[in-house]
Design a protein around this motif. Sequence first.
Motif, PDB file in Angstrom:
ATOM      1  N   ASP A  29      51.547  51.638  61.396  1.00  0.00           N
ATOM      2  CA  ASP A  29      51.638  52.938  62.414  1.00  0.00           C
ATOM      3  C   ASP A  29      50.506  53.191  63.041  1.00  0.00           C
ATOM      4  O   ASP A  29      50.602  53.837  64.230  1.00  0.00           O
ATOM      5  CB  ASP A  29      52.286  54.030  61.663  1.00  0.00           C
ATOM      6  N   THR A  53      56.733  50.852  63.383  1.00  0.00           N
ATOM      7  CA  THR A  53      57.721  51.401  62.755  1.00  0.00           C
ATOM      8  C   THR A  53      58.499  50.371  61.685  1.00  0.00           C
ATOM      9  O   THR A  53      58.554  49.346  61.990  1.00  0.00           O
ATOM     10  CB  THR A  53      58.696  52.211  63.654  1.00  0.00           C
ATOM     11  N   GLY A  55      61.745  50.543  61.312  1.00  0.00           N
ATOM     12  CA  GLY A  55      62.945  50.195  62.053  1.00  0.00           C
ATOM     13  C   GLY A  55      62.654  48.838  63.036  1.00  0.00           C
ATOM     14  O   GLY A  55      63.462  47.831  62.935  1.00  0.00           O
ATOM     15  N   PRO A  76      56.111  56.214  60.019  1.00  0.00           N
ATOM     16  CA  PRO A  76      56.635  57.499  60.267  1.00  0.00           C
ATOM     17  C   PRO A  76      57.897  57.562  60.144  1.00  0.00           C
ATOM     18  O   PRO A  76      58.509  58.883  60.036  1.00  0.00           O
ATOM     19  CB  PRO A  76      56.416  57.265  61.683  1.00  0.00           C
ATOM     20  N   ASP A  77      58.854  56.412  59.954  1.00  0.00           N
ATOM     21  CA  ASP A  77      60.651  56.405  59.970  1.00  0.00           C
ATOM     22  C   ASP A  77      60.868  56.166  58.621  1.00  0.00           C
ATOM     23  O   ASP A  77      61.989  56.300  58.280  1.00  0.00           O
ATOM     24  CB  ASP A  77      60.943  55.654  61.073  1.00  0.00           C
ATOM     25  N   ARG A  78      59.967  55.533  57.646  1.00  0.00           N
ATOM     26  CA  ARG A  78      60.633  55.151  56.373  1.00  0.00           C
ATOM     27  C   ARG A  78      59.382  55.058  55.289  1.00  0.00           C
ATOM     28  O   ARG A  78      58.504  54.529  55.947  1.00  0.00           O
ATOM     29  CB  ARG A  78      61.414  53.987  56.644  1.00  0.00           C
TER      30      ARG A  78
END
Length: 467
Positions: A29, A53, A55, A76-78
């Motif tokens: 990231d 990310t 995703g 940041p997302d998982r």
Amino acid sequence: MTSAAATEPSFDLDPTLPPSDYDILIVEDTASMRTIYEAHMRRAGYRTLATGTAGEALELFRAHRVSVVLLDLMLPDRDGLDLLIDLLDVRPSTSVVVVAAERSTERTVSAIRRGALDYLVKPVSETRLMEAVEAAQRAANLAHPPHSKQARTPVGDFVGHSAPMLEVYETIRACARSMAPVCIIGENGTGKEMAAQAIHRLSDRAQGPFITLDCGALTSDRFETEVFGHRRGAFAGAVNDRLGAAELADGGTLFLDEICDLPLALQTKLLRFLQTGQVHPLGAEAARRVNLRILAATSIAPEEAMRRGQLRSDLYYRLMVVPLRMPPLCNRPEDIPLLADTFLHRFSALEGRGLNTIAPETMARLKAHNWPGNVRELANVVRAATVLHEGDMVLPDMLPKALQDIPSAAPVTENRPDFESMTLAELERAAIEAALGRHDGAVQRAAADLGVAPSTLYRKLDTWRQD
């Protein structure tokens, strides 16, 4: 570059995937670190994809064939560990190298158990990074999907198809490709050295030497010579050069047997070698670096040895990256008939005897014994029968007196939970824990029993640990 999300997981031989036009997927990231990693890879000739990310990483992974993933755990997302599970669900033969901001034994073990090939801690030098990526690329070229029939096939010289042993085979295959240290834990006679040899034979160091160092036999006055060697004239009596175990294992594997028996003063010296990778033989002008894989074994629980002050905590954390626990024979009684038959045919041929069958009543006594000496004790009992007796069938009176006098086993009673008084969440947890118990903690097989994805069980287990 184009990317297209796939609606279903794709495996390596899926003809709908485009050609393998990328070697490595970088998931990081921090833009500056992503750029640095890409520069290192491209200088080495690798074709890369990069994203910041989870995703987008999963989307790119499904749309392109890549053999290696460099995965940051803090996204940041998982959580990176959850992404690791999904990546290997899509394409099990992928080599994943994990990168983390700090060393955490729990996170390291979780990553390796879930299929990561290596675990790097930031900041990572270019040399260490490229060594890990090159090893991952080699492993990917040789890999077989872990869900194939091979996953149920014994490794090395092992015999048995019980759930505890399938877990051992699975762990050996998973960690053999890695450079991560493995600590093999088990009672005497459970096959710790056989496990170490199996890891070595399945690794890319199989053509290199496998050297065993008996830590329980090392003393202060012999440690330097046994481990590091000496040069002629280094001390009185040193009439020839002698290579130590570390130099002998260069390019292969060094197996540290009974590591908890090593005196504390010598553990400090061993730890320094493990940290630097350098060998300085007595009488030599300079140290030299060796390239070897470290495997260790202990017949006592290393956690307990550390609490008692028998094992240094820093050495414990250095070696316990991947724990491999060997089950005692009493925990896998379904393997006893196959083991006994295997030993009978082996020793009958070796001793030139005619025994080739074990009578049912004899087998019943073998299965009822608790085998404190484990597989080694069973082998000795069968061999004694072949040496001392004639005929073609092993009868009960051919067994040692202790096994002849075994009483009938008491009926097993089962404590069933009171389902009517349980909440839905409690029922779910009971079902998961029961499945894990049936498979000796093997998440993949428990998930298959329950008809859910392994990632679902991992998330449940992580949640319960935090409660």
